[in-house]
Motif scaffolding. Structure first.
Motif, PDB file in Angstrom:
ATOM      1  N   VAL A   1       0.698  -1.070  -0.276  1.00 41.64           N
ATOM      2  CA  VAL A   1       0.009  -0.003   0.076  1.00 41.64           C
ATOM      3  C   VAL A   1       0.929   1.813  -0.166  1.00 41.64           C
ATOM      4  O   VAL A   1       0.736   2.549  -0.791  1.00 41.64           O
ATOM      5  CB  VAL A   1      -1.073   0.029   1.320  1.00 41.64           C
ATOM      6  N   ASP A   2       1.977   1.037   0.642  1.00 42.96           N
ATOM      7  CA  ASP A   2       2.862   2.060   0.951  1.00 42.96           C
ATOM      8  C   ASP A   2       4.036   2.576   0.380  1.00 42.96           C
ATOM      9  O   ASP A   2       3.968   4.135  -0.153  1.00 42.96           O
ATOM     10  CB  ASP A   2       3.126   2.815   2.452  1.00 42.96           C
ATOM     11  N   LEU A   3       4.496   1.988  -0.348  1.00 40.51           N
ATOM     12  CA  LEU A   3       5.536   1.933  -1.350  1.00 40.51           C
ATOM     13  C   LEU A   3       5.344   0.532  -2.588  1.00 40.51           C
ATOM     14  O   LEU A   3       6.059  -0.260  -2.440  1.00 40.51           O
ATOM     15  CB  LEU A   3       6.569   1.551  -0.776  1.00 40.51           C
ATOM     16  N   PRO A   4       4.697   1.124  -3.631  1.00 46.77           N
ATOM     17  CA  PRO A   4       3.774  -0.486  -4.229  1.00 46.77           C
ATOM     18  C   PRO A   4       4.916  -0.669  -5.802  1.00 46.77           C
ATOM     19  O   PRO A   4       5.021  -1.250  -6.650  1.00 46.77           O
ATOM     20  CB  PRO A   4       2.945   0.365  -5.182  1.00 46.77           C
ATOM     21  N   LEU A   5       6.395   0.599  -5.349  1.00 43.27           N
ATOM     22  CA  LEU A   5       7.341   0.726  -6.283  1.00 43.27           C
ATOM     23  C   LEU A   5       8.605   0.514  -5.957  1.00 43.27           C
ATOM     24  O   LEU A   5       9.662   0.976  -5.533  1.00 43.27           O
ATOM     25  CB  LEU A   5       7.301   1.970  -6.977  1.00 43.27           C
ATOM     26  N   PRO A   6       8.919  -0.011  -5.058  1.00 47.13           N
ATOM     27  CA  PRO A   6      10.048  -0.316  -4.223  1.00 47.13           C
ATOM     28  C   PRO A   6      11.249  -0.356  -4.803  1.00 47.13           C
ATOM     29  O   PRO A   6      11.480  -0.703  -5.794  1.00 47.13           O
ATOM     30  CB  PRO A   6      10.508  -1.996  -3.416  1.00 47.13           C
ATOM     31  N   SER A   7      12.787   0.751  -4.576  1.00 44.56           N
ATOM     32  CA  SER A   7      14.084  -0.058  -5.498  1.00 44.56           C
ATOM     33  C   SER A   7      15.332   0.194  -4.542  1.00 44.56           C
ATOM     34  O   SER A   7      16.237  -0.473  -5.393  1.00 44.56           O
ATOM     35  CB  SER A   7      13.290   1.281  -6.319  1.00 44.56           C
ATOM     36  N   ASP A   8      15.011   0.292  -3.599  1.00 42.89           N
ATOM     37  CA  ASP A   8      16.407   0.212  -2.831  1.00 42.89           C
ATOM     38  C   ASP A   8      16.958  -0.675  -3.327  1.00 42.89           C
ATOM     39  O   ASP A   8      16.642  -1.909  -1.391  1.00 42.89           O
ATOM     40  CB  ASP A   8      16.420   1.110  -1.595  1.00 42.89           C
ATOM     41  N   PRO A   9      18.199  -0.983  -3.368  1.00 46.05           N
ATOM     42  CA  PRO A   9      18.546  -2.651  -2.864  1.00 46.05           C
ATOM     43  C   PRO A   9      18.357  -2.737  -1.660  1.00 46.05           C
ATOM     44  O   PRO A   9      18.251  -4.134  -1.518  1.00 46.05           O
ATOM     45  CB  PRO A   9      20.663  -1.770  -3.263  1.00 46.05           C
ATOM     46  N   PRO A  10      19.200  -2.290  -0.630  1.00 47.39           N
ATOM     47  CA  PRO A  10      18.592  -2.482   1.138  1.00 47.39           C
ATOM     48  C   PRO A  10      17.285  -2.891   1.016  1.00 47.39           C
ATOM     49  O   PRO A  10      17.611  -4.212   1.645  1.00 47.39           O
ATOM     50  CB  PRO A  10      18.913  -1.023   1.742  1.00 47.39           C
ATOM     51  N   LEU A  11      16.130  -2.251   0.786  1.00 43.89           N
ATOM     52  CA  LEU A  11      14.934  -3.023   0.367  1.00 43.89           C
ATOM     53  C   LEU A  11      15.082  -3.890   0.135  1.00 43.89           C
ATOM     54  O   LEU A  11      14.724  -5.076   0.210  1.00 43.89           O
ATOM     55  CB  LEU A  11      13.868  -1.995   0.558  1.00 43.89           C
TER      56      LEU A  11
ATOM     57  N   SER B   1      -3.349  11.292  -2.387  1.00 42.42           N
ATOM     58  CA  SER B   1      -3.892  10.370  -1.874  1.00 42.42           C
ATOM     59  C   SER B   1      -3.246   9.368  -2.062  1.00 42.42           C
ATOM     60  O   SER B   1      -3.254   9.087  -4.057  1.00 42.42           O
ATOM     61  CB  SER B   1      -5.535  10.754  -2.321  1.00 42.42           C
ATOM     62  N   ARG B   2      -3.162   8.188  -2.041  1.00 35.84           N
ATOM     63  CA  ARG B   2      -3.298   7.021  -2.406  1.00 35.84           C
ATOM     64  C   ARG B   2      -3.885   6.346  -3.215  1.00 35.84           C
ATOM     65  O   ARG B   2      -3.852   6.208  -3.984  1.00 35.84           O
ATOM     66  CB  ARG B   2      -1.887   5.770  -2.104  1.00 35.84           C
TER      67      ARG B   2
ATOM     68  N   GLN C   1      -3.887   5.396  -7.811  1.00 33.73           N
ATOM     69  CA  GLN C   1      -4.550   3.847  -8.417  1.00 33.73           C
ATOM     70  C   GLN C   1      -5.531   3.592  -8.836  1.00 33.73           C
ATOM     71  O   GLN C   1      -5.680   3.373  -9.816  1.00 33.73           O
ATOM     72  CB  GLN C   1      -4.654   2.944  -6.908  1.00 33.73           C
ATOM     73  N   TRP C   2      -6.650   4.362  -8.836  1.00 32.30           N
ATOM     74  CA  TRP C   2      -7.851   4.931  -9.725  1.00 32.30           C
ATOM     75  C   TRP C   2      -6.934   5.102 -10.658  1.00 32.30           C
ATOM     76  O   TRP C   2      -7.398   5.074 -12.095  1.00 32.30           O
ATOM     77  CB  TRP C   2      -9.047   5.708  -8.376  1.00 32.30           C
TER      78      TRP C   2
END
Length: 452
Positions: free
Chosen positions: A83-93, A356-357, A361-362
């Motif tokens: 929900v909060d971070l639908p496109l994760p990208s950072d290498p540690p994550l 607004s997330r 999404q809409w």
């Protein structure tokens, strides 16, 4: 310990009316993880939500690290990430997501001859983690699952609908529009007329093009879909200035989510009609439009009025509010696949909605992008090309049975690189990036091996 005392100071600051910054909580969370203090980690994580602070790549990576050995709790955090971070990208994550499913060095699997590794063993099978691409229909060859098109919940629909009404500041003209819209059947397609008219015109000598709008109108009508064309009245004037002029837009404040929007459209109806000084859908066919020669702006306007597709908004209002509200109204009244034809990214309205997330999404499911193709330079005849949303959502998601997780990872600069250069990643850069999917799926004992 020190993290507990720091957390207590944060609470004192909150009580005193100060809002702590995300980096303050991040430092406390990182120290608690280093100390192995899981209780404080959970306390900090809960505090982020209560303070209205949204965790980013760094915070999710730290929390997942602090929850190693607790796979179920890690998956709770990953569900929040969806929900909060639908496109994760950072290498540690990315590394911590892999570890949550029992695989070290997930990033190193990208491009490897065997693009997945066996991970955490659980009852009945084992998790696998790897990298994949998906086809045009959203099918993942590694997990064998089809990605879903993710909509918004009924509660989010209601809030987004009300938030859009607040964008218009509930002017009298807008309230009259809402009443008129309620009397109409819902629409399949809403056309942002101004955006279509100015397509391909961002150059010296560019002008508002009525024939481009008409090409889109005729194309949609050929599909027998109920259509609404929204235009500002300045484009309906006989002496309209058609040149591309970049005017500074009026500055509006962010809308407050707690201000109610009444659904009682009959209240003060007579007063609204007098104050608004506007007639919907428009003021009828003018004499100039009646005698206009084919191919002229007034001729196109008359044709749209006769077809019953045109609605003109009040002169003092922004037309964006009206086509957005009309689309949401149709969506709410059963047109689940209603589309807005526009290339407008709506960044200013998204800001006014306080990020607004659900709005993003809409948009992902209901905005059809378009281009206009001409047979030759300077020609009048043109053909619209429409690009509806992909059949799946480009968002991190988990299957309904919880046994397949897919994370779209854009090829962008890491958080560390951004901090080093002082250049944060622009939204356009993320949109234009190439994506690979980090996939974690549960392979049951005796199941077929994953494809090479």
């Amino acid at each position: 310990g020190a993290p507990e005392r720091a957390l207590a100071l944060v609470e004192e600051a909150r009580v005193a009316g100060m809002r702590p910054k995300l980096r303050t909580l991040t430092a406390i969370l990182a120290r608690a993880v280093d100390d192995g203090d899981r209780a404080t980690c959970e306390g900090v994580w809960a505090k982020l939500s209560s303070l209205g602070l949204d965790p980013q790549d760094t915070e999710f990576a730290i929390m997942l690290r602090g929850l190693r050995g607790c796979p179920e709790r890690q998956r709770d955090v990953l569900r929040q990430l969806l929900v909060d971070l639908p496109l994760p990208s950072d290498p540690p994550l990315i590394a911590e997501i892999g570890r949550a499913f029992g695989v070290e060095g997930a990033a190193d699997l990208r491009g490897a001859a065997r693009p997945f590794e066996e991970g955490l063993a659980e009852a009945g099978g084992r998790w696998r983690v790897g990298w994949s691409s998906v086809d045009s229909e959203g099918m993942c060859p590694l997990s064998g699952r089809r990605l879903r098109a993710l909509g918004i919940s009924p509660a989010e629909q209601k809030e987004l609908f009300a938030c859009t009404a607040r964008l218009a500041n509930e002017s009298a003209g807008f309230r009259v529009f809402r009443r008129w819209l309620k009397s109409q059947d819902p629409y399949d397609v809403i056309i942002d007329g101004a955006n279509v008219g100015f397509n391909n015109q961002n150059h010296e000598g560019g002008q508002f093009q009525y024939h481009q709008i008409d090409a889109v109108v005729q194309h949609i009508r050929s599909t027998r879909q109920r259509t609404l064309l929204v235009l500002h009245p300045k484009w309906l004037k006989e002496d309209a200035d058609l040149s591309v002029v970049r005017k500074k837009r009026r500055r509006f404040d962010q809308v407050t989510r707690d201000r109610p929007v009444s659904d009682d459209l009959e209240e003060d109806e007579e007063a609204d009609d007098l104050e608004a000084d506007v007639v919907y859908p428009h003021e009828g066919i003018t004499e100039a439009e009646r005698v206009a020669a084919p191919g002229t702006p007034q001729h196109f306007i008359r044709a749209w009025k006769e077809l019953g597709v045109l609605v003109s908004v009040p002169f003092y209002d922004c037309d964006d509010w009206y086509w957005l509200y009309a689309a949401l109204d149709s969506f709410r009244r059963g047109k689940e696949h209603v589309q807005v034809i526009s290339n407008d990214l709506m960044r200013d309205h998204h800001w006014r909605m306080d990020g607004s997330r659900s709005f993003l999404q809409w948009q992902d499911r209901h905005m059809t992008r378009m281009s206009i193709q001409f047979d030759e330079p300077g020609a009048i005849d043109c053909k619209p090309h429409l690009y509806p949303p992909r059949p799946y959502s480009l968002r991190a998601q988990v299957s309904e049975d919880g046994k397949a997780w897919h994370f779209p990872v854009p090829a962008v600069r890491s958080r560390a690189e951004q901090l080093q250069t002082g250049r944060p990643i622009a939204h356009k850069e993320i949109e234009a990036a190439e994506y690979r999917w980090l996939v974690a799926w549960f392979a049951e004992e005796g199941s077929a091996p994953a494809p090479p």
